[in-house]
Design a protein around this motif. Structure first.
Motif, mmCIF file in Angstrom:
data_model
loop_
_atom_site.group_PDB
_atom_site.id
_atom_site.type_symbol
_atom_site.label_atom_id
_atom_site.label_comp_id
_atom_site.label_asym_id
_atom_site.label_seq_id
_atom_site.Cartn_x
_atom_site.Cartn_y
_atom_site.Cartn_z
ATOM 1 N N LEU A 137 0.574 -1.189 0.079
ATOM 2 C CA LEU A 137 -0.102 0.056 0.050
ATOM 3 C C LEU A 137 0.991 1.219 -0.078
ATOM 4 C CD1 LEU A 137 -3.064 -0.792 2.518
ATOM 5 C CD2 LEU A 137 -3.033 -0.468 0.134
ATOM 6 N N ARG A 138 2.006 1.183 0.702
ATOM 7 C CA ARG A 138 2.913 2.376 1.032
ATOM 8 C C ARG A 138 3.545 2.619 -0.542
ATOM 9 N NH1 ARG A 138 3.819 0.925 6.124
ATOM 10 N NH2 ARG A 138 5.232 -0.678 5.728
ATOM 11 N N LEU A 139 3.911 1.533 -1.138
ATOM 12 C CA LEU A 139 4.509 1.729 -2.494
ATOM 13 C C LEU A 139 3.289 2.044 -3.479
ATOM 14 C CD1 LEU A 139 6.362 -1.595 -2.645
ATOM 15 C CD2 LEU A 139 7.358 0.563 -2.629
ATOM 16 N N ILE A 140 2.176 1.632 -3.706
ATOM 17 C CA ILE A 140 1.196 2.296 -4.373
ATOM 18 C C ILE A 140 1.102 3.830 -4.118
ATOM 19 C CG2 ILE A 140 -1.415 2.328 -4.874
ATOM 20 C CD1 ILE A 140 -1.050 -1.003 -4.337
ATOM 21 N N ALA A 141 1.057 4.198 -2.867
ATOM 22 C CA ALA A 141 0.770 5.551 -2.297
ATOM 23 C C ALA A 141 1.882 6.360 -2.934
ATOM 24 C CB ALA A 141 0.669 5.787 -0.935
ATOM 25 N N GLU A 142 3.284 5.728 -2.835
ATOM 26 C CA GLU A 142 4.289 6.473 -3.538
ATOM 27 C C GLU A 142 4.133 6.693 -4.954
ATOM 28 O OE1 GLU A 142 8.013 4.699 -2.387
ATOM 29 O OE2 GLU A 142 7.539 4.869 -0.275
ATOM 30 N N LYS A 143 3.691 5.722 -5.628
ATOM 31 C CA LYS A 143 3.488 5.728 -7.305
ATOM 32 C C LYS A 143 2.645 6.969 -7.554
ATOM 33 C CE LYS A 143 6.547 2.411 -7.994
ATOM 34 N NZ LYS A 143 8.029 2.841 -8.359
ATOM 35 N N CYS A 144 1.525 7.034 -6.669
ATOM 36 C CA CYS A 144 0.638 8.144 -6.863
ATOM 37 C C CYS A 144 1.084 9.586 -6.364
ATOM 38 C CB CYS A 144 -0.861 7.827 -6.105
ATOM 39 S SG CYS A 144 -1.652 6.507 -6.702
ATOM 40 N N GLY A 145 2.134 9.562 -5.867
ATOM 41 C CA GLY A 145 2.720 10.612 -5.225
ATOM 42 C C GLY A 145 1.875 11.319 -3.886
ATOM 43 N N HIS A 146 1.232 10.508 -3.456
ATOM 44 C CA HIS A 146 0.403 10.874 -2.189
ATOM 45 C C HIS A 146 -0.696 11.898 -2.415
ATOM 46 C CE1 HIS A 146 2.774 8.262 0.553
ATOM 47 N NE2 HIS A 146 3.745 8.388 -0.076
ATOM 48 N N LEU A 147 -0.741 12.063 -3.839
ATOM 49 C CA LEU A 147 -2.088 13.145 -3.995
ATOM 50 C C LEU A 147 -3.342 12.594 -3.928
ATOM 51 C CD1 LEU A 147 -0.362 14.401 -7.136
ATOM 52 C CD2 LEU A 147 -0.291 15.741 -5.009
ATOM 53 N N PRO A 148 -4.303 13.341 -3.093
ATOM 54 C CA PRO A 148 -5.650 12.557 -3.010
ATOM 55 C C PRO A 148 -6.405 12.183 -4.229
ATOM 56 C CG PRO A 148 -5.140 14.468 -1.282
ATOM 57 C CD PRO A 148 -3.826 14.339 -2.491
ATOM 58 N N GLN A 149 -6.206 13.328 -5.309
ATOM 59 C CA GLN A 149 -6.884 12.694 -6.640
ATOM 60 C C GLN A 149 -6.373 11.515 -7.148
ATOM 61 O OE1 GLN A 149 -9.245 15.059 -8.249
ATOM 62 N NE2 GLN A 149 -9.260 13.427 -9.815
ATOM 63 N N ALA A 150 -5.190 11.351 -7.114
ATOM 64 C CA ALA A 150 -4.580 10.222 -7.620
ATOM 65 C C ALA A 150 -5.049 8.732 -6.835
ATOM 66 C CB ALA A 150 -3.094 10.146 -8.052
ATOM 67 N N LEU A 151 -4.978 8.714 -5.455
ATOM 68 C CA LEU A 151 -5.147 7.855 -4.587
ATOM 69 C C LEU A 151 -6.443 7.557 -4.642
ATOM 70 C CD1 LEU A 151 -3.217 9.421 -1.655
ATOM 71 C CD2 LEU A 151 -2.527 7.345 -2.749
ATOM 72 N N ALA A 152 -7.482 8.499 -4.855
ATOM 73 C CA ALA A 152 -8.928 7.988 -4.829
ATOM 74 C C ALA A 152 -9.066 7.259 -6.168
ATOM 75 C CB ALA A 152 -9.778 9.182 -5.033
ATOM 76 N N ALA A 153 -8.523 7.591 -7.330
ATOM 77 C CA ALA A 153 -8.620 6.948 -8.361
ATOM 78 C C ALA A 153 -8.183 5.316 -8.353
ATOM 79 C CB ALA A 153 -7.910 7.546 -9.696
ATOM 80 N N ILE A 154 -7.009 5.197 -7.845
ATOM 81 C CA ILE A 154 -6.313 3.872 -7.721
ATOM 82 C C ILE A 154 -7.202 3.048 -6.883
ATOM 83 C CG2 ILE A 154 -4.539 4.398 -5.779
ATOM 84 C CD1 ILE A 154 -4.263 1.953 -8.987
ATOM 85 N N ALA A 155 -7.735 3.776 -5.631
ATOM 86 C CA ALA A 155 -8.693 3.006 -4.623
ATOM 87 C C ALA A 155 -9.988 2.634 -5.386
ATOM 88 C CB ALA A 155 -9.176 4.157 -3.645
ATOM 89 N N GLY A 156 -10.443 3.565 -6.309
ATOM 90 C CA GLY A 156 -11.253 2.851 -7.073
ATOM 91 C C GLY A 156 -11.389 1.697 -7.718
#
Length: 815
Positions: free
Chosen positions: A239-258
């Protein structure tokens, strides 16, 4: 890259210094409007904040700090600027903070939101701060005509803000200049600003906060909250690696979470590797690409078409027309896009695209949508907007129907004027954007068709920046094509806009251009209109002789051509000119002709306006029944929900007339209603006139003390507005009350001021009123010779005008 805007005044000063002609200077002004005027158009202000996202996660420290500051909103207000990179969640943070503060900021006030588009694409240029100011003033309930002076408009805005607002969210600010005039003064309002850059130039009282990317804990919490399911192979490290790949940006994190939520059979490592593969192949969209690719193709297509559409707001109707699908299918696509965090809810039934999502979807459209398909979708959108706008505008008066460009699609049903007004208000930014798109993409006929359909609404609702902009675009599009008649029509439209603004020289430039084009192409009807409009503009500028010649020539030509609408316009303008010069009988002849023509055409709105002019002269000539009939007709016609100014004018006319007929109670009711309307929309001119009528009723009813208070209040407003005609009337009203009170010294001073002003304004009726008042004051002081001389001067003017005041003076000669 930040845009640098060159001010229009600087452009004009520069080209004039180079010795160019006035015509070429106007061309530069028009070019400036095309290039820089885009930011003045289509600005939307919502009377609600964006939806508070249920999956908002973290930001406890930032929230606590904002709530602590915002919970102490005093009489001077609190301004907080949230600064951080795109996609970091500034707007969501501001909305959540406002929601938590809702019970702590004063109750009952409006919550306002506007996107200033500070970093948007070329298709959605940054909003001009003066246009934002106008939008906010309208949202705060001001429906009167706004002054052109910026400082005056800012004062109106800040007064309204202090009275009616409690929260203001200024989103996506590009620089300090965009908000400098929007900040409160002496207003107990919470203002939240978001920007992608630092704003050190804001006042020191503004609290600036840096909004950073989410930390590990909040990033992981956001992913698990949205995904809602325990993913296969759950591993905090993944999960932390995924968050890093998304730059910890909420917009990108919300998209990958979906994406995780909809692929529960995937291991977290699969999602992480998919992100890495996208980056390896040059797709910087990452999480957005995964969310986009998991959508069914119909939903992907809707997103692509929404991204290329210049609409400021998105509805199911927008999506249905663009994708050429039914409403239910479009609504299903919007809900799926919202579920995937690719669409942001703005208000019930209305959505927006984040800049990052729009940019990604536009890239997909360039690959997956053929150019012809894109053009066809946008053309469908244009034609649907024009057909619906036609139906909505028609609701404001069937007499408008003949003058609206025929729609290219079947006209949808529009239930009533109220629903039509709501639709026009909600869709205004989209309508303006559509005119611009058509003008810039080789569709001049559609640009002109839509511009002329919405022109009356933009004028009457007070959106003058948009009104000017759509006709500038109409002219720009016409010049790119070969239709010279369309170019001439655009010049006539722009002349009307500038004339309404009081820019008579610029108005005449456009009328002269239209005249030249009409002469060149042999269009006599256009030439007649150009003559009439030029004459009207010259009349407003005090050039009576020239105005009369052009108006008479225009009326003759229109009559020969059988153009009754143009003839009616010319006759009304001739009537106004004669009225202005004190030739009341001549004015009545012209007004009556204009009224008969408008009535024959079925144009009730124009007939009522001309009728009001007849009523004003009839009242001055002592024909009260005729005046009453016209004023009551004008009041009946002005039920248009956006025509507050027309209703106020009709009520003021009745409030002025009825006391002369001894109907004080009705007069008071009309004047008080006019006063309430004027105060409600901050119409200071209407407020002063209503107070003056109320004061006259009080004086005639035997209460000079109350009358003096009302007239003094009207005079104070007239002085603040620096309106010489209004000031002259207010002085004469007050002077007559002072005479009735026996205060001859103050009456003499008041009438003397009025007499000086009438030498400037050239109003013979008010000049005679001042002379009559001075005569009465001199008589009260025992200066009989002076009184007699002033009396004779007033009598001569009243006799020349043919008004009943002449007989009243003779009847009162003994006293």
């Amino acid at each position: 890259m930040k845009r640098s805007k060159v001010k229009l005044d600087l452009v004009l000063d520069t080209v004039r210094a180079l010795g160019v002609t006035r015509q070429h200077a106007e061309r530069w002004a028009e070019a400036w409007q095309v290039v820089f005027g885009r930011g003045r158009s289509g600005v939307n202000v919502e009377k609600r904040l964006p939806v508070d996202l249920t999956e908002f996660t973290g930001r406890d420290r930032e929230l606590a700090h904002i709530v602590d500051l915002g919970g102490n909103v005093g009489p001077d207000g609190v301004v907080i600027a949230l600064e951080g990179m795109a996609g970091v969640g500034k707007t969501s943070l501001a909305v959540r903070a406002a929601a938590q503060l809702r019970d702590q900021v004063r109750s009952g006030g409006l919550e306002l939101y506007t996107d200033l588009r500070g970093f948007s694409s070329d298709e959605l240029p940054p909003a001009d701060p003066e246009a934002v100011l106008t939008g906010l003033v309208r949202a705060l309930g001001y429906k009167g005509e706004l002054p052109r002076d910026l400082a005056h408009r800012v004062r109106i805005y800040r007064n309204l803000l202090a009275e009616k607002a409690r929260v203001l969210l200024l989103d996506n600010v590009g620089d300090e200049d965009q908000v400098r005039h929007l900040l409160p003064r002496d207003a107990p309002v919470l203002v939240l600003i978001t920007s992608r850059v630092r704003l050190p130039g804001l006042p020191s009282s503004v609290e600036r906060m840096a909004v950073e990317v989410l930390d590990d804990a909040d990033s992981l919490a956001l992913i698990t909250d949205i995904s809602r399911v325990e993913p296969t192979g759950a591993d905090p490290a993944e999960l932390r690696l995924i968050a890093e790949k998304c730059g910890h940006l909420p917009q990108a994190l919300a998209a990958i979470a979906g994406h995780i939520r909809d692929r529960p059979e995937w291991a977290l490592a699969d999602h992480r590797r998919a992100l890495e593969d996208l980056v390896l192949h040059g797709d910087t969209g990452g999480a957005l690409s995964l969310s986009y690719k998991r959508l069914a193709e119909p939903h992907r297509r809707v997103l692509r078409l929404l991204a290329i559409c210049p609409a400021r707001d998105i509805t199911a109707d927008t999506a249905a027309v663009l994708a050429d699908v039914d409403h239910a299918s479009a609504l299903a696509s919007l809900r799926e896009l919202e579920r995937a965090h690719l669409l942001q809810p703005k208000a019930p039934g209305r959505y927006g695209l984040h800049d990052l999502v729009r940019a990604h979807a536009r890239r997909m459209a360039a690959v997956d949508e053929p150019p012809t398909g894109r053009d066809e979708a946008l053309t469908r959108w244009l034609d649907d907007l024009q057909a619906t706008a036609w139906a909505a505008t028609w609701q404001f008066g069937p007499d408008q129907r003949a003058r609206l460009p025929e729609p290219l699609l079947p006209v949808p049903h529009c239930a009533d004027a109220e629903s039509a007004g709501r639709w026009l208000t909600a869709e205004r930014p989209n309508l303006v954007a559509a005119v611009e798109w058509a003008a810039e993409h080789g569709q001049p006929e559609r640009a002109a068709r839509l511009a002329n359909t919405v022109s009356r609404y933009l004028r009457d609702a007070g959106y003058y920046d948009d009104w000017l902009f759509v006709h500038v675009q109409e002219l720009s599009a016409a010049r790119r094509g070969t239709d010279r008649k369309a170019e001439g029509t655009a010049h006539l439209n722009l002349g009307v806009v500038h004339e309404r603004w009081g820019s008579f020289e610029r108005a005449r430039h456009h009328y002269e251009e239209a005249s030249t084009i009409a002469h060149r192409i042999g269009d006599e009807a256009m030439y007649a209109l150009a003559l009439i409009r030029t004459g009207s503009s010259l009349s407003e500028s005090g050039r009576a002789d020239e105005a009369g010649e052009l108006l008479a020539a225009g009326a003759d030509l229109a009559r020969r051509l059988g153009d009754r609408e143009a003839e009616a316009s010319a006759e009304n303008s001739l009537g106004m000119l004669a009225h202005q010069l004190g030739r009341y009988q001549d004015a009545l002849v012209h007004y009556n002709r204009a009224h008969a023509l408008s009535t024959a055409l079925g144009n009730r709105a124009n007939a009522a306006k001309v009728g009001s002019n007849i009523g004003i002269i009839s009242q001055q000539l002592g024909d009260y029944p005729t005046a009453l009939a016209h004023f009551e007709e004008a009041l009946a016609v002005s039920s248009d929900p956006i025509d507050v100014a027309g209703t106020t004018a009709a009520l003021l006319n009745l409030g002025s007339l009825l006391p002369l007929m001894g109907r004080y109670r009705e007069a008071t009711a009309h004047s008080e209603r006019a006063l309430k309307l004027a105060v409600g929309v901050k119409d200071r001119d209407g407020e002063a006139r209503a107070l003056g009528d109320i004061g006259t009723i009080e004086r005639l009813s035997g209460d000079p003390t109350a009358a003096r208070r009302s007239h003094q209040a009207a005079l104070d407003i007239a002085m603040a507005l620096d309106d010489l005609d209004l000031l002259t009337e207010a002085l004469n009203d007050l002077g007559e009350t002072l005479v009735a009170s026996g205060d001859h010294l103050e009456a003499d001073r008041t009438f003397s001021r009025s007499l000086e002003l009438t030498d400037t304004t050239g109003n013979p009726f008010e000049n005679a009123r001042a002379l009559t008042g001075l005569s009465a004051a001199a008589k009260m002081r025992g200066h009989d010779d002076t009184a007699r001389d002033l009396w004779h001067q007033a009598l001569a003017i009243y006799t020349r005008l043919g008004v009943p005041e002449a007989a009243r003076l003779r009847d009162g000669a003994g006293s």
